[in-house]
Motif scaffolding. Structure first.
Motif, PDB file in Angstrom:
ATOM      1  N   ALA A 191      22.970  -9.410  -1.780  1.00 41.93           N
ATOM      2  CA  ALA A 191      24.009 -10.057  -2.571  1.00 41.93           C
ATOM      3  C   ALA A 191      24.041  -9.558  -4.005  1.00 41.93           C
ATOM      4  CB  ALA A 191      23.823 -11.572  -2.553  1.00 41.93           C
ATOM      5  N   ARG A 192      22.885  -9.142  -4.515  1.00 41.97           N
ATOM      6  CA  ARG A 192      22.811  -8.625  -5.884  1.00 41.97           C
ATOM      7  C   ARG A 192      21.454  -7.946  -6.084  1.00 41.97           C
ATOM      8  NH1 ARG A 192      22.246 -13.754  -5.497  1.00 41.97           N
ATOM      9  NH2 ARG A 192      24.505 -14.007  -5.522  1.00 41.97           N
ATOM     10  N   PHE A 241      25.471  -0.760  -8.629  1.00 40.97           N
ATOM     11  CA  PHE A 241      24.793  -1.338  -7.471  1.00 40.97           C
ATOM     12  C   PHE A 241      24.615  -0.274  -6.391  1.00 40.97           C
ATOM     13  CE2 PHE A 241      24.865  -3.245  -3.277  1.00 40.97           C
ATOM     14  CZ  PHE A 241      24.053  -4.361  -3.377  1.00 40.97           C
ATOM     15  N   THR A 264      22.037  -7.921 -14.010  1.00 36.32           N
ATOM     16  CA  THR A 264      22.445  -8.187 -12.632  1.00 36.32           C
ATOM     17  C   THR A 264      23.530  -7.203 -12.223  1.00 36.32           C
ATOM     18  OG1 THR A 264      21.938 -10.543 -12.872  1.00 36.32           O
ATOM     19  CG2 THR A 264      23.373  -9.913 -11.041  1.00 36.32           C
ATOM     20  N   TRP A 265      23.342  -6.617 -11.054  1.00 37.38           N
ATOM     21  CA  TRP A 265      24.261  -5.595 -10.550  1.00 37.38           C
ATOM     22  C   TRP A 265      24.879  -6.105  -9.248  1.00 37.38           C
ATOM     23  CZ3 TRP A 265      24.363  -2.216 -14.449  1.00 37.38           C
ATOM     24  CH2 TRP A 265      23.227  -2.146 -15.262  1.00 37.38           C
ATOM     25  N   GLU A 266      26.201  -6.215  -9.233  1.00 38.66           N
ATOM     26  CA  GLU A 266      26.930  -6.803  -8.111  1.00 38.66           C
ATOM     27  C   GLU A 266      27.340  -5.741  -7.092  1.00 38.66           C
ATOM     28  OE1 GLU A 266      27.125  -9.933  -7.744  1.00 38.66           O
ATOM     29  OE2 GLU A 266      26.628 -10.689  -9.738  1.00 38.66           O
ATOM     30  N   PRO A 267      27.508  -6.128  -5.819  1.00 35.33           N
ATOM     31  CA  PRO A 267      27.804  -5.159  -4.756  1.00 35.33           C
ATOM     32  C   PRO A 267      29.096  -4.378  -4.936  1.00 35.33           C
ATOM     33  CG  PRO A 267      27.050  -7.236  -3.826  1.00 35.33           C
ATOM     34  CD  PRO A 267      27.253  -7.478  -5.287  1.00 35.33           C
ATOM     35  N   SER A 268      30.002  -4.884  -5.741  1.00 38.88           N
ATOM     36  CA  SER A 268      31.276  -4.190  -5.935  1.00 38.88           C
ATOM     37  C   SER A 268      31.189  -3.058  -6.954  1.00 38.88           C
ATOM     38  CB  SER A 268      32.346  -5.190  -6.394  1.00 38.88           C
ATOM     39  OG  SER A 268      31.952  -5.821  -7.607  1.00 38.88           O
ATOM     40  N   SER A 269      30.047  -2.918  -7.615  1.00 42.62           N
ATOM     41  CA  SER A 269      29.930  -1.956  -8.713  1.00 42.62           C
ATOM     42  C   SER A 269      29.314  -0.638  -8.258  1.00 42.62           C
ATOM     43  CB  SER A 269      29.080  -2.557  -9.841  1.00 42.62           C
ATOM     44  OG  SER A 269      27.725  -2.679  -9.438  1.00 42.62           O
ATOM     45  N   GLN A 298      25.537   0.412   2.161  1.00 46.21           N
ATOM     46  CA  GLN A 298      26.207  -0.878   2.146  1.00 46.21           C
ATOM     47  C   GLN A 298      27.157  -1.019   3.330  1.00 46.21           C
ATOM     48  OE1 GLN A 298      28.437  -1.776  -1.405  1.00 46.21           O
ATOM     49  NE2 GLN A 298      28.449  -3.961  -0.997  1.00 46.21           N
ATOM     50  N   ASP A 317      18.360  -9.977  -3.877  1.00 46.82           N
ATOM     51  CA  ASP A 317      18.697 -11.292  -3.328  1.00 46.82           C
ATOM     52  C   ASP A 317      19.430 -11.108  -2.006  1.00 46.82           C
ATOM     53  OD1 ASP A 317      17.630 -12.305  -5.624  1.00 46.82           O
ATOM     54  OD2 ASP A 317      19.549 -12.785  -6.562  1.00 46.82           O
ATOM     55  N   VAL A 335      18.781  -7.236  -9.276  1.00 50.98           N
ATOM     56  CA  VAL A 335      18.468  -7.637 -10.646  1.00 50.98           C
ATOM     57  C   VAL A 335      17.333  -6.754 -11.157  1.00 50.98           C
ATOM     58  CG1 VAL A 335      17.745  -9.535 -12.158  1.00 50.98           C
ATOM     59  CG2 VAL A 335      19.173 -10.005 -10.149  1.00 50.98           C
TER      60      VAL A 335
END
Length: 221
Positions: free
Chosen positions: A198-199, A170, A162-167, A16, A217, A201
Motif C-alpha cells: 500500500a505504501r 514508489f 511516504t511513497w504512494e503506489p501511483s508515483s 506492481q 505496509d 516509507v
C-alpha cells in the motif's frame, strides 16, 4: 534522471502489475517452502524477546507488551551460503540481515521470509515489513535519487517520507534491491491479486544518518 533510475521505475511497474494480477509473465509462483524448529537442512534458532521501547517508537508500533521472536536461519551443509536473521511479531516482520549466494540452490530469501513468519503467526495477519539499517548498495542509490525528486528534502532526512503506489518514486523503490525482495515475498506468499504493497516509507533516526529504515505496509486487494 539516470538510466539506472529509469530501469528501476520500469521494473517496479512490472512488479506492481504482477502483484495486482494485471501483468503477464510473473516469475514468482506461490511457494510451498516451510520451516520447522528442527529442520534437516537448516539450523533454526528461535528466542522469545521484547522489543526495545525506543525501537517500537521508531517503527510506529504500540504493541509493546507483545512477545516477539528473534529468529536465525543458517544452512547445515557447506554449500553456497544463505542466511536469514530477523524478528517477527504479531503483524510484523523485521528483517535484520539476509544473504543468499547467487550459486545457491536453496529457497529464495522471499521464501524464507514467508516461512519464518508462518512458524508463529498466520500469514494473513501480516501488516508491515521493516528493514532497519538498509545497506544494500543499489537500494541506497535508488533512495538517494528518489529524495532528489522532492523539493526541500535532502538525503539523509530524519523526516519520514511516504511513497504512494501511483508515483514513479514508489515504482523505483519497488524495482530494485529491498523493494524487489518484498514484492517477490508478496507474490510467493499470496500469489497475484491478493495482497498489495500500500505504501513504502523511508526514514532515518535522528542524527544517525548512517541507518536508513524502510517500511512496507501491506493491505488486502
Amino acid at each position: 534522471m539516470s538510466d539506472n533510475y529509469i530501469q528501476w521505475i520500469i521494473r517496479g511497474q512490472i512488479q506492481q502489475k504482477w502483484i495486482e494480477n494485471c501483468g503477464a509473465g510473473c516469475w514468482y509462483p506461490i511457494s510451498t517452502f516451510f520451516l520447522m524448529p528442527r529442520h534437516q537442512d537448516y539450523t533454526v534458532d528461535r528466542t522469545s524477546v521484547k522489543l526495545d521501547a525506543k525501537l517500537l517508537t521508531v517503527l510506529n508500533m504500540n504493541n509493546a507488551n507483545s512477545t516477539y521472536r528473534k529468529i536465525s536461519i543458517t544452512q547445515r551443509d557447506e554449500g553456497p551460503p544463505v542466511w536469514w536473521i530477523g524478528r517477527t511479531g504479531p503483524g510484523v516482520i523485521i528483517i535484520d540481515d539476509i544473504f543468499r549466494s547467487k550459486r545457491s540452490e536453496d529457497p529464495y530469501i522471499s521464501e524464507f521470509t514467508m516461512a519464518v513468519y508462518k512458524m508463529d503467526f498466520p500469514l494473513d495477519s501480516l501488516k508491515k515489513v521493516f528493514v532497519p539499517n538498509v545497506n544494500e548498495r543499489n537500494t541506497l542509490s535508488c533512495v538517494k535519487e528518489v529524495y532528489k525528486t522532492r523539493e526541500r528534502i535532502r538525503y539523509p532526512s530524519s523526516a519520514e517520507q511516504t511513497w504512494e503506489p501511483s508515483s514513479s518514486e514508489f515504482h523505483a523503490l519497488l524495482g530494485i534491491g529491498i523493494g524487489k525482495l518484498i514484492a517477490a515475498f508478496v507474490l510467493c506468499a499470496w500469489g497475484q491479486g491478493k495482497k498489495r504493497i500500500a505504501r513504502i516509507v523511508t526514514f532515518h533516526v535522528g542524527a544517525d544518518v548512517h541507518k536508513l529504515y524502510m517500511r512496507f505496509d501491506l493491505e488486502d486487494m
